[in-house]
Scaffold this motif. Structure first.
Motif, PDB file in Angstrom:
ATOM      1  N   PHE A   8     -73.950  -7.709  -3.347  1.00  0.00           N
ATOM      2  CA  PHE A   8     -74.460  -8.063  -4.670  1.00  0.00           C
ATOM      3  C   PHE A   8     -73.365  -8.731  -5.499  1.00  0.00           C
ATOM      4  CE2 PHE A   8     -75.227  -6.677  -9.140  1.00  0.00           C
ATOM      5  CZ  PHE A   8     -76.287  -7.525  -9.394  1.00  0.00           C
ATOM      6  N   THR A   9     -72.173  -8.179  -5.480  1.00  0.00           N
ATOM      7  CA  THR A   9     -71.064  -8.758  -6.237  1.00  0.00           C
ATOM      8  C   THR A   9     -70.724 -10.157  -5.731  1.00  0.00           C
ATOM      9  OG1 THR A   9     -70.181  -6.554  -6.676  1.00  0.00           O
ATOM     10  CG2 THR A   9     -68.663  -8.395  -6.967  1.00  0.00           C
ATOM     11  N   ILE A  10     -70.714 -10.331  -4.424  1.00  0.00           N
ATOM     12  CA  ILE A  10     -70.446 -11.655  -3.845  1.00  0.00           C
ATOM     13  C   ILE A  10     -71.537 -12.646  -4.265  1.00  0.00           C
ATOM     14  CG2 ILE A  10     -70.399 -12.958  -1.669  1.00  0.00           C
ATOM     15  CD1 ILE A  10     -68.948 -10.478  -0.447  1.00  0.00           C
ATOM     16  N   ALA A  11     -72.792 -12.212  -4.252  1.00  0.00           N
ATOM     17  CA  ALA A  11     -73.899 -13.089  -4.649  1.00  0.00           C
ATOM     18  C   ALA A  11     -73.777 -13.494  -6.114  1.00  0.00           C
ATOM     19  CB  ALA A  11     -75.236 -12.395  -4.392  1.00  0.00           C
ATOM     20  N   VAL A  12     -73.506 -12.529  -6.982  1.00  0.00           N
ATOM     21  CA  VAL A  12     -73.344 -12.840  -8.414  1.00  0.00           C
ATOM     22  C   VAL A  12     -72.157 -13.769  -8.604  1.00  0.00           C
ATOM     23  CG1 VAL A  12     -72.798 -11.889 -10.694  1.00  0.00           C
ATOM     24  CG2 VAL A  12     -74.477 -10.735  -9.226  1.00  0.00           C
ATOM     25  N   HIS A  13     -71.030 -13.446  -7.993  1.00  0.00           N
ATOM     26  CA  HIS A  13     -69.824 -14.280  -8.108  1.00  0.00           C
ATOM     27  C   HIS A  13     -70.130 -15.709  -7.663  1.00  0.00           C
ATOM     28  CE1 HIS A  13     -65.205 -14.528  -7.405  1.00  0.00           C
ATOM     29  NE2 HIS A  13     -65.705 -15.745  -7.538  1.00  0.00           N
ATOM     30  N   SER A  14     -70.798 -15.851  -6.545  1.00  0.00           N
ATOM     31  CA  SER A  14     -71.114 -17.174  -6.008  1.00  0.00           C
ATOM     32  C   SER A  14     -71.994 -17.973  -6.958  1.00  0.00           C
ATOM     33  CB  SER A  14     -71.803 -17.050  -4.653  1.00  0.00           C
ATOM     34  OG  SER A  14     -70.973 -16.398  -3.724  1.00  0.00           O
ATOM     35  N   LEU A  15     -73.010 -17.336  -7.522  1.00  0.00           N
ATOM     36  CA  LEU A  15     -73.909 -18.046  -8.425  1.00  0.00           C
ATOM     37  C   LEU A  15     -73.246 -18.359  -9.763  1.00  0.00           C
ATOM     38  CD1 LEU A  15     -77.356 -16.364  -7.702  1.00  0.00           C
ATOM     39  CD2 LEU A  15     -76.411 -18.487  -6.795  1.00  0.00           C
ATOM     40  N   ARG A  43     -72.276 -17.714   3.757  1.00  0.00           N
ATOM     41  CA  ARG A  43     -73.481 -18.356   4.301  1.00  0.00           C
ATOM     42  C   ARG A  43     -74.622 -17.352   4.461  1.00  0.00           C
ATOM     43  NH1 ARG A  43     -69.449 -21.441   6.917  1.00  0.00           N
ATOM     44  NH2 ARG A  43     -69.436 -20.099   8.757  1.00  0.00           N
ATOM     45  N   LYS A  44     -74.306 -16.143   4.909  1.00  0.00           N
ATOM     46  CA  LYS A  44     -75.318 -15.098   5.083  1.00  0.00           C
ATOM     47  C   LYS A  44     -75.961 -14.741   3.742  1.00  0.00           C
ATOM     48  CE  LYS A  44     -75.798 -10.287   6.387  1.00  0.00           C
ATOM     49  NZ  LYS A  44     -75.187  -9.123   5.815  1.00  0.00           N
ATOM     50  N   ILE A  45     -75.142 -14.535   2.743  1.00  0.00           N
ATOM     51  CA  ILE A  45     -75.648 -14.159   1.421  1.00  0.00           C
ATOM     52  C   ILE A  45     -76.381 -15.324   0.765  1.00  0.00           C
ATOM     53  CG2 ILE A  45     -74.917 -13.515  -0.917  1.00  0.00           C
ATOM     54  CD1 ILE A  45     -72.736 -11.752   0.504  1.00  0.00           C
ATOM     55  N   MET A  46     -75.830 -16.525   0.902  1.00  0.00           N
ATOM     56  CA  MET A  46     -76.464 -17.695   0.295  1.00  0.00           C
ATOM     57  C   MET A  46     -77.803 -17.999   0.964  1.00  0.00           C
ATOM     58  SD  MET A  46     -74.546 -18.375  -2.181  1.00  0.00           S
ATOM     59  CE  MET A  46     -74.586 -20.029  -2.823  1.00  0.00           C
ATOM     60  N   SER A  47     -77.959 -17.642   2.219  1.00  0.00           N
ATOM     61  CA  SER A  47     -79.238 -17.823   2.901  1.00  0.00           C
ATOM     62  C   SER A  47     -80.330 -17.001   2.214  1.00  0.00           C
ATOM     63  CB  SER A  47     -79.108 -17.426   4.372  1.00  0.00           C
ATOM     64  OG  SER A  47     -80.355 -17.469   5.006  1.00  0.00           O
ATOM     65  N   CYS A  48     -80.005 -15.774   1.843  1.00  0.00           N
ATOM     66  CA  CYS A  48     -80.951 -14.922   1.113  1.00  0.00           C
ATOM     67  C   CYS A  48     -81.287 -15.533  -0.244  1.00  0.00           C
ATOM     68  CB  CYS A  48     -80.363 -13.526   0.896  1.00  0.00           C
ATOM     69  SG  CYS A  48     -80.118 -12.561   2.386  1.00  0.00           S
ATOM     70  N   LEU A  49     -80.273 -16.074  -0.913  1.00  0.00           N
ATOM     71  CA  LEU A  49     -80.477 -16.666  -2.233  1.00  0.00           C
ATOM     72  C   LEU A  49     -81.279 -17.966  -2.140  1.00  0.00           C
ATOM     73  CD1 LEU A  49     -76.951 -15.967  -3.749  1.00  0.00           C
ATOM     74  CD2 LEU A  49     -79.069 -14.656  -4.086  1.00  0.00           C
ATOM     75  N   ARG A  50     -81.084 -18.701  -1.047  1.00  0.00           N
ATOM     76  CA  ARG A  50     -81.844 -19.940  -0.840  1.00  0.00           C
ATOM     77  C   ARG A  50     -83.323 -19.613  -0.636  1.00  0.00           C
ATOM     78  NH1 ARG A  50     -83.827 -22.135   3.340  1.00  0.00           N
ATOM     79  NH2 ARG A  50     -82.599 -20.969   4.830  1.00  0.00           N
ATOM     80  N   LYS A  51     -83.602 -18.603   0.176  1.00  0.00           N
ATOM     81  CA  LYS A  51     -84.990 -18.199   0.428  1.00  0.00           C
ATOM     82  C   LYS A  51     -85.685 -17.745  -0.855  1.00  0.00           C
ATOM     83  CE  LYS A  51     -84.086 -16.863   5.186  1.00  0.00           C
ATOM     84  NZ  LYS A  51     -83.756 -15.740   6.069  1.00  0.00           N
ATOM     85  N   SER A  52     -84.909 -17.265  -1.815  1.00  0.00           N
ATOM     86  CA  SER A  52     -85.457 -16.830  -3.100  1.00  0.00           C
ATOM     87  C   SER A  52     -85.534 -17.961  -4.115  1.00  0.00           C
ATOM     88  CB  SER A  52     -84.598 -15.698  -3.671  1.00  0.00           C
ATOM     89  OG  SER A  52     -84.648 -14.597  -2.810  1.00  0.00           O
TER      90      SER A  52
END
Length: 142
Positions: A8-15, A43-52
């Motif tokens: 979650f932290t990596i996803a927030v940081h990335s966005l 890439r793994k985390i961004m894949s989830c974010l892309r699908k959303s």
């Protein structure tokens, strides 16, 4: 629970990083460097974010990720759901539902309910914050 927190932290940081670079693609290597992790994890985390629908991708030279949603409108709950929802509950179960002991046979059921309720409360809390609000808090840290 470490996986919930770190993904979650990596996803927030990335966005937030992508919101800081509006209208510009960022490669998984560039995001990984900023996040201080490896590009495969990004890439793994961004894949989830892309699908959303939170990020768009472009392959090849000059490709990468770009924020495809308004950072003023994307809540942290919208990031949490595709990346970490359901992971708050630990994988290990205490007790044994087959035992005659009321404590051993029912603790896990009650703990599951507690974690389910905690996740609802967490998502409600995360709905109050956006990518932009996190970016503003970061800018105030200087």
């Amino acid at each position: 629970m470490d996986q919930v927190t770190s993904d979650f932290t990596i996803a927030v940081h990335s966005l937030v990083f992508l919101a800081y670079l509006p209208d510009r693609m960022a490669s998984s290597e560039e995001i990984a460097h900023n996040v201080c992790t490896n590009p495969a994890r990004i890439r793994k985390i961004m894949s989830c974010l892309r699908k959303s629908g939170l990020v768009s991708t472009k392959e090849g030279i000059g490709g990468g990720y770009i924020l495809s949603a308004n950072p003023d409108e994307v809540t942290l709950a919208q990031i949490y759901r595709p990346v970490s929802q359901g992971k708050l509950k630990p994988n290990w179960c205490t007790g044994d539902p087959e035992r005659e002991c009321q404590i051993s046979s029912n603790t896990q059921v009650v703990m599951d309910e507690i974690f389910d309720d905690a996740e609802i409360h967490l998502e409600n809390y995360l709905n109050q914050m956006t990518i932009s609000s996190v970016l503003e808090k970061i800018k105030q840290c200087r």
